[in-house]
Design a protein around this motif. Structure first.
Motif, short mmCIF file in Angstrom:
data_model
loop_
_atom_site.label_atom_id
_atom_site.label_comp_id
_atom_site.label_asym_id
_atom_site.label_seq_id
_atom_site.Cartn_x
_atom_site.Cartn_y
_atom_site.Cartn_z
N THR A 1 40.55 28.02 39.15
CA THR A 1 39.35 27.23 39.42
C THR A 1 39.06 26.24 38.29
O THR A 1 38.10 25.48 38.37
CB THR A 1 38.13 28.16 39.58
OG1 THR A 1 38.08 29.03 38.44
CG2 THR A 1 38.25 29.01 40.84
N LYS A 2 39.85 26.26 37.24
CA LYS A 2 39.62 25.34 36.12
C LYS A 2 40.76 24.32 36.05
O LYS A 2 41.93 24.70 36.10
CB LYS A 2 39.56 26.15 34.82
CG LYS A 2 39.20 25.34 33.59
CD LYS A 2 39.15 26.28 32.39
CE LYS A 2 38.95 25.53 31.09
NZ LYS A 2 37.58 25.01 30.94
N GLU A 3 40.41 23.07 35.92
CA GLU A 3 41.44 22.04 35.92
C GLU A 3 42.42 22.19 34.76
O GLU A 3 42.03 22.42 33.62
CB GLU A 3 40.82 20.64 35.87
CG GLU A 3 41.95 19.63 35.96
CD GLU A 3 41.53 18.18 36.04
OE1 GLU A 3 40.37 17.89 36.38
OE2 GLU A 3 42.41 17.33 35.78
N GLY A 4 43.68 22.07 35.08
CA GLY A 4 44.72 22.14 34.04
C GLY A 4 45.10 23.56 33.67
O GLY A 4 45.99 23.77 32.86
N VAL A 5 44.41 24.54 34.27
CA VAL A 5 44.71 25.94 33.94
C VAL A 5 45.35 26.63 35.15
O VAL A 5 44.81 26.56 36.26
CB VAL A 5 43.44 26.69 33.49
CG1 VAL A 5 43.77 28.15 33.20
CG2 VAL A 5 42.85 26.03 32.25
N PHE A 6 46.47 27.25 34.91
CA PHE A 6 47.24 27.94 35.95
C PHE A 6 47.38 29.39 35.54
O PHE A 6 47.27 29.73 34.36
CB PHE A 6 48.61 27.29 36.11
CG PHE A 6 48.54 25.83 36.49
CD1 PHE A 6 48.18 24.87 35.54
CD2 PHE A 6 48.79 25.41 37.79
CE1 PHE A 6 48.08 23.53 35.89
CE2 PHE A 6 48.70 24.08 38.15
CZ PHE A 6 48.34 23.13 37.20
N ALA A 7 47.61 30.26 36.51
CA ALA A 7 47.75 31.68 36.17
C ALA A 7 48.70 32.34 37.14
O ALA A 7 48.91 31.88 38.26
CB ALA A 7 46.39 32.38 36.20
N GLY A 8 49.29 33.46 36.69
CA GLY A 8 50.20 34.18 37.57
C GLY A 8 50.57 35.53 36.98
O GLY A 8 50.26 35.83 35.83
N GLY A 9 51.22 36.33 37.80
CA GLY A 9 51.62 37.66 37.36
C GLY A 9 50.49 38.65 37.51
O GLY A 9 49.54 38.42 38.27
N ASP A 10 50.56 39.74 36.78
CA ASP A 10 49.58 40.82 36.93
C ASP A 10 48.14 40.36 36.65
O ASP A 10 47.19 40.96 37.14
CB ASP A 10 49.91 41.99 35.99
CG ASP A 10 51.11 42.80 36.48
OD1 ASP A 10 51.71 42.42 37.51
OD2 ASP A 10 51.44 43.81 35.83
N ALA A 11 47.97 39.31 35.83
CA ALA A 11 46.62 38.81 35.53
C ALA A 11 45.94 38.33 36.80
O ALA A 11 44.71 38.30 36.90
CB ALA A 11 46.68 37.67 34.51
N VAL A 12 46.73 37.95 37.81
CA VAL A 12 46.21 37.46 39.08
C VAL A 12 46.25 38.55 40.15
O VAL A 12 45.29 38.75 40.90
CB VAL A 12 47.03 36.23 39.55
CG1 VAL A 12 46.67 35.83 40.98
CG2 VAL A 12 46.81 35.07 38.59
N THR A 13 47.36 39.28 40.21
CA THR A 13 47.56 40.23 41.31
C THR A 13 47.08 41.64 40.98
O THR A 13 46.97 42.48 41.87
CB THR A 13 49.06 40.34 41.64
OG1 THR A 13 49.76 40.76 40.44
CG2 THR A 13 49.63 39.02 42.09
N GLY A 14 46.80 41.92 39.71
CA GLY A 14 46.67 43.32 39.29
C GLY A 14 48.07 43.85 39.11
O GLY A 14 49.04 43.16 39.45
N ALA A 15 48.19 45.08 38.62
CA ALA A 15 49.51 45.59 38.26
C ALA A 15 50.51 45.53 39.41
O ALA A 15 50.27 46.07 40.48
CB ALA A 15 49.38 47.02 37.75
N ALA A 16 51.61 44.83 39.21
CA ALA A 16 52.66 44.74 40.22
C ALA A 16 54.02 44.85 39.51
O ALA A 16 54.15 45.64 38.58
CB ALA A 16 52.53 43.44 41.00
N THR A 17 54.99 44.05 39.92
CA THR A 17 56.33 44.22 39.34
C THR A 17 56.73 43.03 38.47
O THR A 17 56.15 41.95 38.54
CB THR A 17 57.39 44.34 40.46
OG1 THR A 17 57.36 43.15 41.24
CG2 THR A 17 57.13 45.55 41.34
N VAL A 18 57.76 43.27 37.65
CA VAL A 18 58.30 42.24 36.77
C VAL A 18 58.74 41.03 37.59
O VAL A 18 58.43 39.88 37.26
CB VAL A 18 59.50 42.82 35.99
CG1 VAL A 18 60.27 41.72 35.27
CG2 VAL A 18 59.02 43.89 34.99
N ILE A 19 59.43 41.29 38.69
CA ILE A 19 60.01 40.18 39.45
C ILE A 19 58.93 39.34 40.13
O ILE A 19 59.04 38.12 40.19
CB ILE A 19 61.05 40.70 40.48
CG1 ILE A 19 61.78 39.56 41.18
CG2 ILE A 19 60.44 41.63 41.48
CD1 ILE A 19 62.80 38.86 40.33
#
Lengths: 468, 243
Positions: free
Chosen positions: A428-446
């Motif tokens: 929701t913030k311009e120029g800021v992207f996110a991914g991995g567990d920080a977004v999905t909660g605990a998941a897998t490495v891949i």
């Protein structure tokens, strides 16, 4: 001597003997040698419409790399994998292949699926041993991007951006890069110096800088990185670091650990080694609560430290979320599974404050719940006490609010997961992207790697459009 | 690497070091801590920040070697470098988020014991910089282990008490507090106590009787210092909290 291949069965992979490995931290699976890998590769049907590729979160061209192994072109196999994955030696070891690529394998309909994970590992290990590395970008484009967290998503995102010519710096809160690969997954499953460190060096070889000991939100904020330090975009791949507890009586007794603490002491701080100062409690009888990969890792670590180990899980074996291979290895090593059982109280010795046991209750499976799995229901009157001197809670983790709470305009959901577009990683913030567990909660490495990859692409698009 | 600019022994057991750590120094507030790791083999040791200099980019730490890793820290000299020094971590003292006008209305006493004297300094100095001079009681067994007296005199009204009476007042900090309230006309409604557990316990018992709002400093075991491992959990009231 040529290896005879049964087309219905995987070429067996060499492993340390269970009795021997239960007393050391060396890698359990020894992997294929060239001969074994080539033998296994003959089992691939080289399907025209390869279902395995669709099952891979980063879409590795699986039949292509397997055909290269078959033809003895190991470098070519590695290069094919590298087009899609930046951490192949890691993924070959820790991906849940049975639910991804191997789960979709046509060979697997009648017999056993092709051992795709082991072949990937072989190609990646071969490349390491023969000094084959990914190539850095020919030209830098001068644009600065900050990546928060040196775990799977951050390393992937940073590596991809560096290949495109970006000037990338990763900020890591701990003293070592790797994230969950360094603090979470044990040495016996993922060797640190030989595999993780080498993968990180490959990313650095692409020109990525890594600053350790920087806690974003404390040492410096996302806004400061963008406004004061000149980063045009930020990728947040800070993982899911907060451990969950059960909130049952006795949970603050001495000898009760989160799996995160237990594993961090052992993996990151190397407490199992005499030359490191960080201590670890070597229990005599350890109860691990939970049924995921982290629970298996904690249990097998405790076993190697000399304990009798019980895994207490509230559902049945079929619902264990851990990789099948981990459950299999754990059983071979002598971990005792107390299934359909759940703790209701931790018993504390009043004199010493230490754990002396857990009160457990038996469970049965009722109707399916929201996750589609049958809901475990307590059986009234079935409580009993199990003596133990250590309890490890492996109930999952959630994202740390440190970054989201200190960044203006970055929205999270009620579980503190950062809100980000699934395909682009845009927050929701311009120029800021996110991914991995920080977004999905605990998941897998891949899955985290896949998110890092997608975000790198959209960060590139974002910076191009901004500067055009 | 984080360079040690000065290292000195404050008494027979307590060490003080000034360490170059620009990011931590720029952002830290009283009440926060850093984590230091001496070398590759060391533990991650949490230490409350004693002082900071934003312009110089330095953090001052004060510690008492007890375990293997803190003993190792004490071997470091000026000019050496620590392998890791990360922060600031933890939440700042509530002073920082309270309006100054409100702080000025408070009658605050700070009670310090042993190596806990250092983190008290950070808070008291901050108050002094904001125009507030608080009362401080430092308790120690004997005169020779008293630390930071001169620094405290510059920023607070200092009362020192020693168990054996070898310097200034005689008796425990609680005796001193009681005397200040009962005999010397001091009035307090806010107390911050940092020191050994047993000292904080008896301070709390006394301040509860006087109805003085009291804040203590807990130093549980930590590994990462960011909330990741949960080792720092403790029960406050009936709730589990992470320090």
């Amino acid at each position: 001597m040529a290896i005879e291949v049964d087309m219905m069965k995987k070429v067996p992979v060499r492993e340390q003997d269970p009795k021997v490995r239960a007393t050391n931290f060396d890698e359990v699976c020894l992997g294929y040698n060239a001969e074994e890998a080539q033998a296994e590769s003959t089992r691939c049907l080289n399907c025209k419409n390869p279902k395995c590729v669709a099952g891979c979160p980063v879409r590795i061209n699986i039949p292509a790399f397997i055909q290269k192994i078959k033809g003895g072109d190991f470098r070519g196999a590695y290069e094919t994998i590298s087009e899609s994955s930046s951490l192949p030696a890691v993924c070959g070891r820790v991906c849940p292949q049975e639910t991804q690529c191997e789960g979709k394998c046509i060979r697997g309909i009648k017999g056993e699926a092709v051992s795709i994970g082991k072949l990937e590992r072989f190609a990646a290990d071969w490349a390491k041993e023969n000094g084959v590395k990914p190539q850095p970008a020919a030209q830098k484009n001068g644009h600065k991007v900050a990546v928060i967290g040196a775990g799977p998503s951050g390393l992937t995102c940073a590596g991809d951006l560096a290949k495109m010519g970006y000037d990338v710096t990763i900020f890591e809160a701990l003293h070592k890069a790797g994230g969950v690969l360094a603090y979470g997954i044990p040495e016996f499953r993922l060797p640190k110096d030989r595999v993780v460190q080498k993968e990180i060096e490959n990313v650095q070889g692409l020109g990525v800088k890594i600053q350790t000991d920087v806690v974003i939100g404390k040492s410096v904020t996302v806004d400061e990185l963008m406004e004061k330090e000149g980063y045009e975009a930020v990728f947040i791949g800070s993982g899911a670091g907060l451990p969950r507890f059960m909130n049952i009586p006795g949970e603050t007794a001495l000898g009760v650990f989160s799996a995160n603490e237990y594993l961090t002491r052992n993996n990151l701080m190397k407490a199992y080694r005499d030359d490191y100062y960080t201590p670890i409690h070597r229990g005599k009888k350890v109860v691990v609560v939970g049924g995921g990969n982290v629970a298996m890792d904690a249990a097998r670590t405790a076993l190697r430290l000399g304990a009798e180990v019980h895994i207490v899980y509230r559902r049945s074996e079929a619902e264990l979320p851990a990789r099948r291979e981990e459950v299999h290895h754990a059983k071979e090593e002598g971990i005792i599974f107390d299934l359909l059982t759940n703790p209701v109280e931790i018993l504390e010795d009043e004199q010493t404050g230490w754990v002396k046991g857990v009160r457990l209750i038996r469970m049965e499976l009722g109707e399916p719940d929201a996750s589609g799995r049958r809901r475990p229901v307590e059986i009234p009157g079935s409580e009993y006490v199990m003596d133990c001197d250590t309890v490890i809670m492996a109930l999952g983790t959630s994202p740390n609010p440190l970054i989201s709470s200190t960044t203006d305009g970055l929205e999270v959901n009620k579980k503190n997961c950062i809100l980000a577009n699934e395909e682009t990683g845009k927050t929701t913030k311009e120029g800021v992207f996110a991914g991995g567990d920080a977004v999905t909660g605990a998941a897998t490495v891949i899955l985290a790697m896949g998110a890092g990859k997608d975000a790198a692409k959209s960060i590139d698009e974002y910076i191009r459009s901004k500067n055009s | 690497m984080y360079k040690i600019l000065s290292a000195e022994k404050l008494n027979s057991v307590i060490y003080k070091m000034v360490v170059e750590a620009p990011r931590a120094a720029e952002h830290c507030q009283p009440g926060q801590f850093i984590i230091v790791r001496a070398d590759e083999y060391g533990e991650r040791i949490p230490l409350t920040i004693c002082d900071y200099d934003r312009a110089a980019g330095t953090i001052t730490i004060v510690f008492q070697p007890i375990g293997n890793s803190t003993k190792r820290l004490a071997e470091f000299k000026a000019g050496d470098s620590f392998m890791d020094f990360v922060g600031p971590l933890g939440k700042p003292s509530d002073l920082v988020s309270t309006p100054i006008e409100e702080l000025k209305k408070r009658h605050m006493v700070f009670i310090a014991g042993g190596v806990g004297t250092a983190p008290v300094y950070c808070q008291v100095k901050w108050l002094h910089e904001h125009g507030i001079t608080a009362d401080v009681i430092i308790g120690c067994k004997t005169h020779d282990i008293l630390i930071m007296e001169d620094e405290f005199k510059k920023v607070s009204n200092l009362y020192v008490t020693t168990d054996d009476g070898s310097y200034q007042r005689k008796g425990m900090v609680t005796q001193c507090l009681q005397d200040l309230i009962e005999k010397e006309g001091r009035h307090y409604d806010w107390c911050v106590a940092i020191g050994p557990m047993i000292m904080m316990k008896f301070v709390c018992k006394m301040t509860k009787e006087y109805g003085i709002h009291t804040v203590v400093s807990m130093n549980p075991i930590m590994v990462d210092g960011t909330g990741m491992c949960g080792a720092c959990r403790l029960i406050v009231g009936d709730q589990v909290k992470f320090a």
